[in-house]
Design a protein around this motif. Structure first.
Motif, mmCIF file in Angstrom:
data_model
loop_
_atom_site.group_PDB
_atom_site.id
_atom_site.type_symbol
_atom_site.label_atom_id
_atom_site.label_comp_id
_atom_site.label_asym_id
_atom_site.label_seq_id
_atom_site.Cartn_x
_atom_site.Cartn_y
_atom_site.Cartn_z
ATOM 1 N N ALA A 260 -2.764 -3.356 11.742
ATOM 2 C CA ALA A 260 -2.775 -2.685 10.443
ATOM 3 C C ALA A 260 -1.418 -2.821 9.792
ATOM 4 C CB ALA A 260 -3.138 -1.208 10.604
ATOM 5 N N CYS A 261 -1.414 -2.772 8.464
ATOM 6 C CA CYS A 261 -0.177 -2.763 7.686
ATOM 7 C C CYS A 261 -0.318 -1.685 6.616
ATOM 8 C CB CYS A 261 0.081 -4.123 7.046
ATOM 9 S SG CYS A 261 1.485 -4.140 5.888
ATOM 10 N N ALA A 262 0.604 -0.740 6.605
ATOM 11 C CA ALA A 262 0.601 0.329 5.613
ATOM 12 C C ALA A 262 1.743 0.106 4.626
ATOM 13 C CB ALA A 262 0.741 1.691 6.278
ATOM 14 N N ILE A 263 1.421 0.243 3.348
ATOM 15 C CA ILE A 263 2.411 0.133 2.283
ATOM 16 C C ILE A 263 2.413 1.476 1.578
ATOM 17 C CG2 ILE A 263 2.992 -1.037 0.119
ATOM 18 C CD1 ILE A 263 1.522 -3.501 1.302
ATOM 19 N N GLY A 264 3.485 2.235 1.745
ATOM 20 C CA GLY A 264 3.464 3.618 1.303
ATOM 21 C C GLY A 264 4.427 3.944 0.185
ATOM 22 N N ASN A 265 3.915 4.610 -0.827
ATOM 23 C CA ASN A 265 4.742 5.285 -1.819
ATOM 24 C C ASN A 265 4.792 6.757 -1.441
ATOM 25 O OD1 ASN A 265 6.278 5.449 -4.246
ATOM 26 N ND2 ASN A 265 4.491 6.289 -5.305
ATOM 27 N N ALA A 266 3.613 7.350 -1.205
ATOM 28 C CA ALA A 266 3.504 8.683 -0.629
ATOM 29 C C ALA A 266 2.967 8.539 0.798
ATOM 30 C CB ALA A 266 2.603 9.558 -1.502
ATOM 31 N N GLY A 267 2.377 9.609 1.353
ATOM 32 C CA GLY A 267 2.063 9.602 2.779
ATOM 33 C C GLY A 267 0.610 9.520 3.159
ATOM 34 N N GLY A 268 -0.263 9.099 2.230
ATOM 35 C CA GLY A 268 -1.678 9.071 2.535
ATOM 36 C C GLY A 268 -2.055 8.151 3.676
ATOM 37 N N TYR A 269 -1.281 7.090 3.887
ATOM 38 C CA TYR A 269 -1.561 6.146 4.967
ATOM 39 C C TYR A 269 -0.432 6.119 5.993
ATOM 40 C CZ TYR A 269 -5.126 4.564 1.704
ATOM 41 O OH TYR A 269 -6.202 4.520 0.845
ATOM 42 N N ALA A 270 0.267 7.237 6.110
ATOM 43 C CA ALA A 270 1.409 7.289 7.020
ATOM 44 C C ALA A 270 0.991 7.203 8.484
ATOM 45 C CB ALA A 270 2.220 8.569 6.791
ATOM 46 N N ARG A 271 -0.231 7.674 8.782
ATOM 47 C CA ARG A 271 -0.706 7.639 10.162
ATOM 48 C C ARG A 271 -2.060 6.951 10.228
ATOM 49 N NH1 ARG A 271 1.801 10.474 13.980
ATOM 50 N NH2 ARG A 271 -0.087 10.585 15.258
ATOM 51 N N LEU A 272 -2.278 6.249 11.319
ATOM 52 C CA LEU A 272 -3.557 5.624 11.611
ATOM 53 C C LEU A 272 -3.975 6.109 12.985
ATOM 54 C CD1 LEU A 272 -5.771 3.604 10.756
ATOM 55 C CD2 LEU A 272 -4.457 1.820 11.938
ATOM 56 N N GLY A 273 -4.881 7.087 13.014
ATOM 57 C CA GLY A 273 -5.216 7.715 14.282
ATOM 58 C C GLY A 273 -4.003 8.425 14.843
ATOM 59 N N GLU A 274 -3.591 8.022 16.033
ATOM 60 C CA GLU A 274 -2.408 8.627 16.659
ATOM 61 C C GLU A 274 -1.140 7.819 16.410
ATOM 62 O OE1 GLU A 274 -2.519 11.595 18.180
ATOM 63 O OE2 GLU A 274 -4.615 11.607 17.526
ATOM 64 N N VAL A 275 -1.252 6.766 15.614
ATOM 65 C CA VAL A 275 -0.115 5.867 15.389
ATOM 66 C C VAL A 275 0.613 6.253 14.100
ATOM 67 C CG1 VAL A 275 0.605 3.475 15.082
ATOM 68 C CG2 VAL A 275 -1.332 4.018 16.577
ATOM 69 N N ASP A 276 1.917 6.445 14.194
ATOM 70 C CA ASP A 276 2.749 6.750 13.037
ATOM 71 C C ASP A 276 3.195 5.427 12.412
ATOM 72 O OD1 ASP A 276 4.352 7.858 11.154
ATOM 73 O OD2 ASP A 276 5.855 8.650 12.532
ATOM 74 N N LEU A 277 2.566 5.059 11.289
ATOM 75 C CA LEU A 277 2.872 3.769 10.675
ATOM 76 C C LEU A 277 4.105 3.821 9.783
ATOM 77 C CD1 LEU A 277 -0.696 2.507 9.644
ATOM 78 C CD2 LEU A 277 0.724 1.688 11.547
ATOM 79 N N LEU A 278 4.259 4.912 9.052
ATOM 80 C CA LEU A 278 5.349 5.014 8.085
ATOM 81 C C LEU A 278 6.291 6.143 8.472
ATOM 82 C CD1 LEU A 278 3.280 4.664 4.787
ATOM 83 C CD2 LEU A 278 4.447 2.860 6.061
ATOM 84 N N GLY A 279 7.579 5.885 8.363
ATOM 85 C CA GLY A 279 8.569 6.887 8.716
ATOM 86 C C GLY A 279 8.977 7.742 7.530
ATOM 87 N N GLY A 280 8.191 8.777 7.234
ATOM 88 C CA GLY A 280 8.562 9.719 6.194
ATOM 89 C C GLY A 280 8.675 9.144 4.806
ATOM 90 N N PRO A 281 7.587 8.611 4.237
ATOM 91 C CA PRO A 281 7.663 8.077 2.869
ATOM 92 C C PRO A 281 7.954 9.182 1.868
ATOM 93 C CG PRO A 281 5.376 8.213 3.597
ATOM 94 C CD PRO A 281 6.213 8.513 4.798
ATOM 95 N N ASP A 282 8.728 8.859 0.850
ATOM 96 C CA ASP A 282 9.116 9.815 -0.188
ATOM 97 C C ASP A 282 8.735 9.206 -1.539
ATOM 98 O OD1 ASP A 282 10.354 11.380 -2.091
ATOM 99 O OD2 ASP A 282 12.259 11.531 -1.027
ATOM 100 N N PRO A 283 7.822 9.831 -2.299
ATOM 101 C CA PRO A 283 7.373 9.233 -3.557
ATOM 102 C C PRO A 283 8.396 9.302 -4.682
ATOM 103 C CG PRO A 283 6.354 11.376 -3.251
ATOM 104 C CD PRO A 283 7.107 11.082 -1.989
ATOM 105 N N ALA A 284 9.607 9.749 -4.379
ATOM 106 C CA ALA A 284 10.630 9.825 -5.430
ATOM 107 C C ALA A 284 11.971 9.251 -4.977
ATOM 108 C CB ALA A 284 10.815 11.273 -5.873
ATOM 109 N N ASP A 285 11.971 8.417 -3.927
ATOM 110 C CA ASP A 285 13.240 7.874 -3.427
ATOM 111 C C ASP A 285 13.539 6.464 -3.935
ATOM 112 O OD1 ASP A 285 11.447 6.354 -1.978
ATOM 113 O OD2 ASP A 285 12.291 6.817 -0.006
ATOM 114 N N GLY A 286 12.665 5.909 -4.768
ATOM 115 C CA GLY A 286 12.900 4.574 -5.310
ATOM 116 C C GLY A 286 12.665 3.450 -4.327
#
Length: 331
Positions: free
Chosen positions: A234-260
Motif C-alpha cells: 500500500a501507498c498512502a498520500i496524506g494531507n490529513a489523517g484519513g489514510y494514516a493507518r491501514l489495519g494495524e499498520v501506521d502508514l503516515l507519521g502524524g500528517p498535518d493539514p496545515a504544515d505545507g
C-alpha cells in the motif's frame, strides 16, 4: 448581514463518469425517471432545512441550491467572485458578504466543490499574476462551511469534518459561518486535474482480504521510497489523517493539514528467516514528507481511493501541496 448559499450536491457519487463533479448528478437518473419528469434529490434533507432555519433566525439571507452538474456548481461559485481586475482574471472576493455552506454526504462531495473552485480561480500559467504567492498556483480560495449530512464515524475511518473538529449539528455550523473564523488548510492538486483534501490510498485487496501487491516508483522531493522493482502492499498520500493507518499498520507519521507538506508512506513486504530457517513476512514502512510526490506505476492499473473516491492509476500521477489554499469556517 450575510447572504448564505446552502449547496447540496444531487448525488453521493463523485467518480469518473458519474456523480456531481463529473458531469452527471442525482445518481444518474434513468430514462424512465426522465420521461416521467421526475427529479431525484429535490427535497433538501432535514439537516439542510434545520441549518437554513438557524441562519435565517440569526438574520442571514439564505438560498438553498441542489446542484446536479458541474455547471450548476459553477453558477453558485460565481457568487463568490470579486470585482473585475485589470488583468481580466476571475478572482475570489476577499471581503465578500456571500458565504457558502456545502452539505456533504461524503468527503468526495466536498472535494467536487473544491475542484470547481480551483478550476474557477486558478490562473493559466501564461497569465500568472504578480500578487499570487510564489509557492501557489491558486489564490486564497473562499472559506466554506461544512454541514455533514451523516453522523460522525468513530474509529480510524473518520470523515474530514471529524478530523478537523468541525461542528456537525446545523446550529453549530450556522454559528461558525456567521460568527466563527476561517481556518486555512493545505490543498493537494494533481496533474490529473483534480484535488485532494484528506488523502489517497493506493492498492487493494482480494475478496478474502489479502493485499494485492503492485509495483511503482514512488518519489517525494527526490527521495525514492520505491524504485519500482519490488512489490508494494500500500501507498498512502496524506494531507490529513484519513489514510494514516491501514489495519494495524501506521502508514503516515502524524500528517498535518496545515504544515505545507504532503506526507507519504509506502508499505513493502520484506521476507526474513528465523534461526530455524522459517520464512516470515513483515511490512516495512518507508515514510517521507515534502512539497510533492510522484507515483509511476509499473503495473498496468493500480486501484486507489482519493478522498473516498475509487479510481485506477495507469500512468504517472503527481500530487503537490498548495499551502493554505482553502479554508473552512470553524467556531
Amino acid at each position: 448581514m450575510y447572504d448564505v448559499v446552502l449547496l447540496t450536491l444531487g448525488s453521493e457519487r463523485d467518480a469518473p463518469g458519474g456523480g456531481c463533479g463529473s458531469g452527471a448528478c442525482c445518481g444518474g437518473a434513468d430514462d424512465t425517471a426522465a420521461e416521467s419528469g421526475e427529479e431525484r434529490c429535490e427535497t433538501p434533507r432535514v439537516p439542510v432545512l434545520a441549518c437554513a432555519d438557524e441562519l435565517t433566525a440569526r438574520g442571514a439571507r439564505v438560498t438553498t441550491v441542489t446542484a446536479r452538474s458541474d455547471s450548476e456548481i459553477d453558477e453558485v461559485l460565481a457568487r463568490l467572485d470579486g470585482p473585475p481586475r485589470a488583468d481580466g482574471l476571475t478572482w475570489p472576493d476577499s471581503d465578500g458578504k456571500t458565504r457558502l455552506i456545502v452539505a456533504t454526504a461524503s468527503d468526495g462531495q466536498l472535494r467536487a466543490v473544491l475542484r470547481r473552485l480551483v478550476r474557477r480561480y486558478a490562473p493559466p500559467p501564461s497569465r500568472r499574476p504578480a500578487d499570487l504567492a510564489a509557492n501557489r498556483t491558486v489564490p486564497d480560495l473562499p472559506p466554506v462551511g461544512v454541514l455533514p449530512l451523516d453522523p460522525a464515524r468513530s474509529g480510524t475511518a473518520r470523515d474530514l469534518a471529524a478530523q478537523l473538529g468541525l461542528p456537525r449539528d446545523p446550529a453549530g455550523v450556522a454559528a461558525a459561518v456567521l460568527d466563527g473564523t476561517a481556518r486555512r488548510l493545505d490543498l493537494l492538486r494533481n496533474d490529473g486535474g483534480s484535488v485532494t483534501l484528506d488523502g489517497a490510498l493506493l492498492g487493494a485487496a482480494d475478496d478474502a482480504g489479502r493485499p494485492l501487491h503492485w509495483r511503482a516508483r514512488v518519489e517525494v522531493d527526490g527521495t525514492v521510497l520505491s524504485d519500482g522493482s519490488e512489490p508494494i502492499t500500500a501507498c498512502a498520500i496524506g494531507n490529513a489523517g484519513g489514510y494514516a493507518r491501514l489495519g494495524e499498520v501506521d502508514l503516515l507519521g502524524g500528517p498535518d493539514p496545515a504544515d505545507g507538506r504532503v506526507t507519504v508512506g509506502v508499505a513493502v513486504p520484506v521476507v526474513t528467516r528465523s534461526a530455524l530457517g522459517r520464512k516470515k513476512v513483515r511490512l516495512e514502512v518507508r515514510r517521507a514528507r515534502g512539497r510533492a510526490v510522484a507515483v509511476v506505476p509499473r503495473d498496468e492499473k493500480v486501484p486507489f481511493l482519493d478522498d473516498g473516491v475509487e479510481g485506477e492509476l495507469s500512468r504517472k500521477r503527481s500530487w503537490w501541496t498548495e499551502p493554505g489554499a482553502w479554508a473552512v469556517w470553524t467556531g
